[in-house]
Every structure is written in C-alpha cells, then in structure tokens.
Motif scaffolding. Structure first.
Motif, mmCIF file in Angstrom:
data_model
loop_
_atom_site.group_PDB
_atom_site.id
_atom_site.type_symbol
_atom_site.label_atom_id
_atom_site.label_comp_id
_atom_site.label_asym_id
_atom_site.label_seq_id
_atom_site.Cartn_x
_atom_site.Cartn_y
_atom_site.Cartn_z
ATOM 1 N N TYR A 373 48.574 52.287 27.438
ATOM 2 C CA TYR A 373 48.195 53.381 28.239
ATOM 3 C C TYR A 373 47.166 53.414 29.116
ATOM 4 N N ILE A 374 46.063 52.394 28.967
ATOM 5 C CA ILE A 374 45.207 51.922 30.025
ATOM 6 C C ILE A 374 45.884 51.157 31.156
ATOM 7 N N ALA A 375 47.055 50.500 30.656
ATOM 8 C CA ALA A 375 47.519 49.710 31.913
ATOM 9 C C ALA A 375 48.429 50.775 32.613
ATOM 10 N N TYR A 376 48.837 51.832 31.835
ATOM 11 C CA TYR A 376 49.794 52.762 32.550
ATOM 12 C C TYR A 376 48.926 53.428 33.537
ATOM 13 N N HIS A 377 47.617 53.952 33.206
ATOM 14 C CA HIS A 377 46.707 54.850 34.074
ATOM 15 C C HIS A 377 46.438 53.814 35.285
ATOM 16 N N MET A 378 46.356 52.317 34.923
ATOM 17 C CA MET A 378 45.745 51.541 36.007
ATOM 18 C C MET A 378 46.850 51.281 37.170
ATOM 19 N N GLN A 379 48.100 51.236 36.637
ATOM 20 C CA GLN A 379 49.217 50.861 37.460
ATOM 21 C C GLN A 379 50.212 51.714 38.008
ATOM 22 N N THR A 380 50.134 52.858 37.294
ATOM 23 C CA THR A 380 51.311 53.943 37.490
ATOM 24 C C THR A 380 50.802 55.165 38.007
ATOM 25 N N SER A 381 49.869 55.717 37.016
ATOM 26 C CA SER A 381 49.209 57.061 37.497
ATOM 27 C C SER A 381 47.842 56.980 38.240
ATOM 28 N N LEU A 382 47.416 55.487 38.452
ATOM 29 C CA LEU A 382 46.401 55.620 39.194
ATOM 30 C C LEU A 382 45.296 56.203 38.969
ATOM 31 N N ASN A 383 45.164 56.930 37.775
ATOM 32 C CA ASN A 383 43.806 57.476 37.334
ATOM 33 C C ASN A 383 43.000 56.439 36.842
ATOM 34 N N TRP A 384 42.212 55.879 37.737
ATOM 35 C CA TRP A 384 41.369 54.769 36.979
ATOM 36 C C TRP A 384 40.269 55.296 36.339
ATOM 37 N N GLY A 385 39.844 56.723 36.533
ATOM 38 C CA GLY A 385 38.656 57.085 35.851
ATOM 39 C C GLY A 385 39.104 57.261 34.366
ATOM 40 N N LEU A 386 40.214 57.852 34.274
ATOM 41 C CA LEU A 386 40.768 57.947 32.859
ATOM 42 C C LEU A 386 41.117 56.577 32.189
ATOM 43 N N ALA A 387 41.399 55.725 32.691
ATOM 44 C CA ALA A 387 41.670 54.249 32.286
ATOM 45 C C ALA A 387 40.225 53.886 31.871
ATOM 46 N N ALA A 388 39.171 54.054 32.628
ATOM 47 C CA ALA A 388 37.933 53.550 32.276
ATOM 48 C C ALA A 388 37.410 54.366 31.137
ATOM 49 N N ALA A 389 37.415 55.551 31.012
ATOM 50 C CA ALA A 389 37.048 56.400 29.823
ATOM 51 C C ALA A 389 37.736 55.885 28.564
ATOM 52 N N ILE A 390 38.924 55.626 28.474
ATOM 53 C CA ILE A 390 39.508 55.125 27.376
ATOM 54 C C ILE A 390 39.052 53.635 26.828
ATOM 55 N N ALA A 391 38.952 52.707 27.950
ATOM 56 C CA ALA A 391 38.409 51.470 27.747
ATOM 57 C C ALA A 391 37.162 51.629 27.326
ATOM 58 N N SER A 392 36.164 52.461 27.635
ATOM 59 C CA SER A 392 34.777 52.648 27.290
ATOM 60 C C SER A 392 34.661 53.128 25.982
ATOM 61 N N ILE A 393 35.613 54.048 25.426
ATOM 62 C CA ILE A 393 35.933 54.428 23.768
ATOM 63 C C ILE A 393 36.141 53.190 23.195
ATOM 64 N N LEU A 394 37.065 52.338 23.504
ATOM 65 C CA LEU A 394 37.449 51.055 22.961
ATOM 66 C C LEU A 394 36.244 50.149 22.865
ATOM 67 N N LEU A 395 35.662 50.031 23.997
ATOM 68 C CA LEU A 395 34.322 49.179 23.795
ATOM 69 C C LEU A 395 33.344 49.541 22.890
ATOM 70 N N LEU A 396 33.090 51.128 22.775
ATOM 71 C CA LEU A 396 32.171 51.722 21.883
ATOM 72 C C LEU A 396 32.801 51.508 20.372
ATOM 73 N N VAL A 397 33.967 51.413 20.053
ATOM 74 C CA VAL A 397 34.348 51.318 18.834
ATOM 75 C C VAL A 397 33.950 49.715 18.379
ATOM 76 N N VAL A 398 34.366 48.789 19.484
ATOM 77 C CA VAL A 398 34.110 47.511 19.040
ATOM 78 C C VAL A 398 32.621 47.461 18.861
ATOM 79 N N VAL A 399 31.619 47.956 19.484
ATOM 80 C CA VAL A 399 30.478 47.656 19.551
ATOM 81 C C VAL A 399 29.973 48.231 17.973
#
Length: 417
Positions: A373-399
């Motif tokens: 869904y990160i790829a979907y928001h980056m390529q299809t919906s073009l909602n880069w802010g939401l894609a960045a927020a989802i990726a940031s949450i994943l980054l937080l989980v990894v940390v």
C-alpha cells in the motif's frame, strides 16, 4: 651537568616527544577520517537524507497555507460556529484566481479531497466559473457548489491551514478528524491500513517462526558435520543468494498454482482429487511459503555462526553426567544458541515487514503487506504524505525491535558466519 631525569625527551629535530606523539595521533585520526569520508558521504546521501525527507513529508502540509493565504488570514478571526461572512468568500475567490494563473490548484484540491470527499470537483468547478463571478461571492459560490455552504468545509480549510499536520499519521492508523476537530475512527468500509499493519506483523512473525523451525536443524547439521560435507551443504544454503529474487518468486508461482507442479503431483499420487486442487497461491499461504524459503538463509547463517563456537565436549560432559539426549540438549546446548536465535529472528522479522515483491506477486488481496500500500499511495493515489507516514511507522517499529534486541541480547552478538 644537567640532570637527565628532569630533561624532557625530544626527537631528532628537537621537538618534545609528547608534542610529536600528539601530532602523530592527530595525523592518524585525520587519515582515518579521510579514508571513511566517502562511505560517510554515501550513507548521508543514500540513507540519512531519504529518511529525513520521508519524515518531513509525513507532516509537511504547505498546500492550503501556500495556495490560500488570503483565505487563511481572513479565517483567523472566524469562530467556526456559522458560515463565514462575505470577506472570507471574497478572499477565497481572489486566492483561486491567483492559483489558476499559477496552475497550482491541483495540489490544493487533491490535499483537501484527502480529508473531505468532493473538494476536488468543487474547486475545479469553481475555478472554471471564476471569470463570470460577481459579488456577492458568498451566494455565488454556494450556487456553484453546495459544499461552500457547509460548515465542515470551512473548518477543514481552517484546520489544514497549518504548515504541519498529523492527518497523514491519523489516516495511516484509520483515524481522522471529525468536523469538531476530534480524532475518531474512519467508517468500517474505509478501515484498511490498521488491518494491513496487523497482517504484516503477524505474518512476519509466522515467517520468522517457520524459518527458525526449518533453519535450526540445518544449522545444527552444518555445525556438526565434517568440514568437507558442511562446506557442500553451506553452498546449497547460499545458492539462493546467487539467484534473482524475482526468479525465485515466480518459481513458487509455478509450483503452487492450481495447475502447478505440487498439485499435479498430489493428484497423480491420489492424495487429492483433480477437482479439489489446493489453492496455495494469491493468498496468505503462498506469501508465507515463498517468503519462508527466501528468508531461510538469513536464519541459518546466524544460528550456524553461534553453534560453530559451542564445543562438542559440552554435550559429551552432560551425557557423561547421566543426562538423556533431549534433556542435555534442552539444558546445555539450546540455551547457548539463544543469541543466534535472537539474531536470526530479528533479522528475518525486520526483513519480512519490509518486503514488497513477494507479497505483491504471490499474495493476492489477502496476502499483501502494508508495503504494497505504500507503493500504491506513491504510484497510484499520489498521496505521498500518507505513504511517508506509513513508512515512518514501519521505521519506528524496526527501531523499537532493534532497541529491544540490543537491550536483551546485544547487537555485538549478530554474526553472519
């Protein structure tokens, strides 16, 4: 004659020895910094800067404040209880006229449409009628589109006028702002991201457990076989690294599909009927099987590196003291392999939650991860802010998982062979 015990030692050119040593240390440090500077530059450009850019995009909110500055200024004194007065509508018309000339209304309409459905069409329709608009603008705009007469619309514009927002993070957790500014859940039919996060985490945990169950005996065998045989087996373990990830994934599609190799063999052996073939692809099962195979070496290598350091005499001593094989293994051998289990587990789990290609190809709708869904928001919906927020949450989980691992085990225990 001067006392040699109080005379400072000097070099051949008369420089005090302490000064010369300090200079040598500084030169060594400077050389070390120069040697690693290309690596530091690469990490900064290819790793650190993209992360900061992602974090910035997840809260950046310039569209409303940059495109509607007069409207935002006019709304500062608005109490939010009734529809704004004529000056606010006049400011909106002026901002839309400027935005149409500068051709940046698309960004504004997309941003507001993320928060309130219908805003894109309202702004587009209004922009097309700007040349024919005459005061009073309040009645004219409401006549063009009823959305300008809704209190929620103006509350939305006022709320999103801040250059920073938490809306993307709320959307990533299936939350949103209510018209009153409270944080509430989105309707059930729109709740997607929380389910995907949960699916990603539990399926990654299952994949990690599966790689442990399969990898532990293989690593044990590698660590206890003679060198010639263990080297041959190690080549087989490393062989997947020499094959493209895409090739390995598509191979599993050929094996697991309804008319694939596995189902054909089961039908030929009479295990299943031809009309009752197993559905092992485009679902959770296919994702777990394919990713377990792909990530298995990342579990085997840390386990092997730890098991190789365990002397065989430990088990012999436990047996000689009367311990049965399973008891000796559980009380002596297994505790010594926990650092390898932890290292392999954290490595496989972190890699799993960030995987994209395999779930996209074999997961179907039920086996996809949040990364898809990160790829979907980056390529299809073009909602880069939401894609960045989802990726940031994943980054937080990894940390967080990395911090827990470091506290319990220690990153110095991570060995890959």
């Amino acid at each position: 004659m001067p006392d040699s015990s109080t005379t400072p030692l000097t070099t051949a050119d008369g420089v005090p020895l302490k000064v010369s040593l300090r200079r040598a240390v500084r030169r060594s440090k400077l050389k070390a910094v120069l040697l690693v500077s290309p690596l530091l530059l690469f990490l900064g450009v290819a790793f650190v800067m993209p992360i900061f850019d992602m974090l910035w995009r997840s809260v950046d909110n310039p569209e409303v404040s940059a495109t509607l500055p007069r409207t935002v200024s006019a709304l500062e004194e608005w109490n939010g209880e009734v529809i704004p007065n004529e000056p606010v509508f006049a400011a909106l018309v002026e901002d839309l006229q400027v935005g149409q000339k500068e051709r940046n209304l698309g960004l504004l309409s997309s941003r507001l449409n993320y928060e309130k459905s219908g805003m894109r069409s309202a702004i587009s329709r209004t922009a097309r009628r700007l040349r024919t608009l005459e005061p009073p603008y309040r009645e004219a705009l409401i006549e063009i589109n009823d959305i300008w007469g809704e209190l929620d619309t103006w509350r939305l514009i006022q709320r999103e006028s801040s250059p920073y927002t938490l809306s993307y993070y709320l959307a990533a957790m299936d939350r949103q702002y209510s018209p009153q500014g409270e944080i509430v859940k989105v309707p059930d039919y729109l709740q997607v991201h929380a389910t995907l996060f949960w699916r990603t985490f539990w399926m990654s945990a299952v994949i990690t457990l599966a790689t442990l169950m399969l990898g532990y005996p293989i690593a044990f065998l590698l660590a206890n076989l003679p060198l010639r045989k263990s080297n041959l087996l190690m080549i087989l373990v490393l062989l997947p690294f020499w094959t493209s990830l895409l090739v390995r994934t598509t191979t599993w599609i050929a094996i697991l599909q309804s008319q694939g190799v596995l189902n054909d063999v089961m039908v030929a052996l009479g295990v299943i009927a031809d009309e009752a073939r197993w559905q092992l692809i485009h679902n959770k099962t296919g994702t777990i099987i394919a990713m377990t195979h792909i990530l298995l070496p990342f579990m085997i290598l840390p386990l092997y590196s730890v098991m190789k350091t365990i002397p065989p005499s430990y088990m012999h001593a436990a047996r000689s003291l009367g311990g049965k094989p399973f008891l000796s293994f559980r009380r002596v051998y297994f505790p010594l392999t926990i650092p390898g289990i932890a290292a392999g587990g954290i490595l496989v789990f972190i890699l799993s939650i960030g995987y994209y290609i395999t779930p996209a190809l074999v997961g179907g709708q039920s086996g996809r991860f949040i990364t898809n869904y990160i790829a979907y928001h980056m390529q299809t919906s073009l909602n880069w802010g939401l894609a960045a927020a989802i990726a940031s949450i994943l980054l937080l989980v990894v940390v967080v998982f990395y911090w827990i691992f470091n506290r319990l085990i220690g990153v110095d225990k991570v060995k890959l062979g």
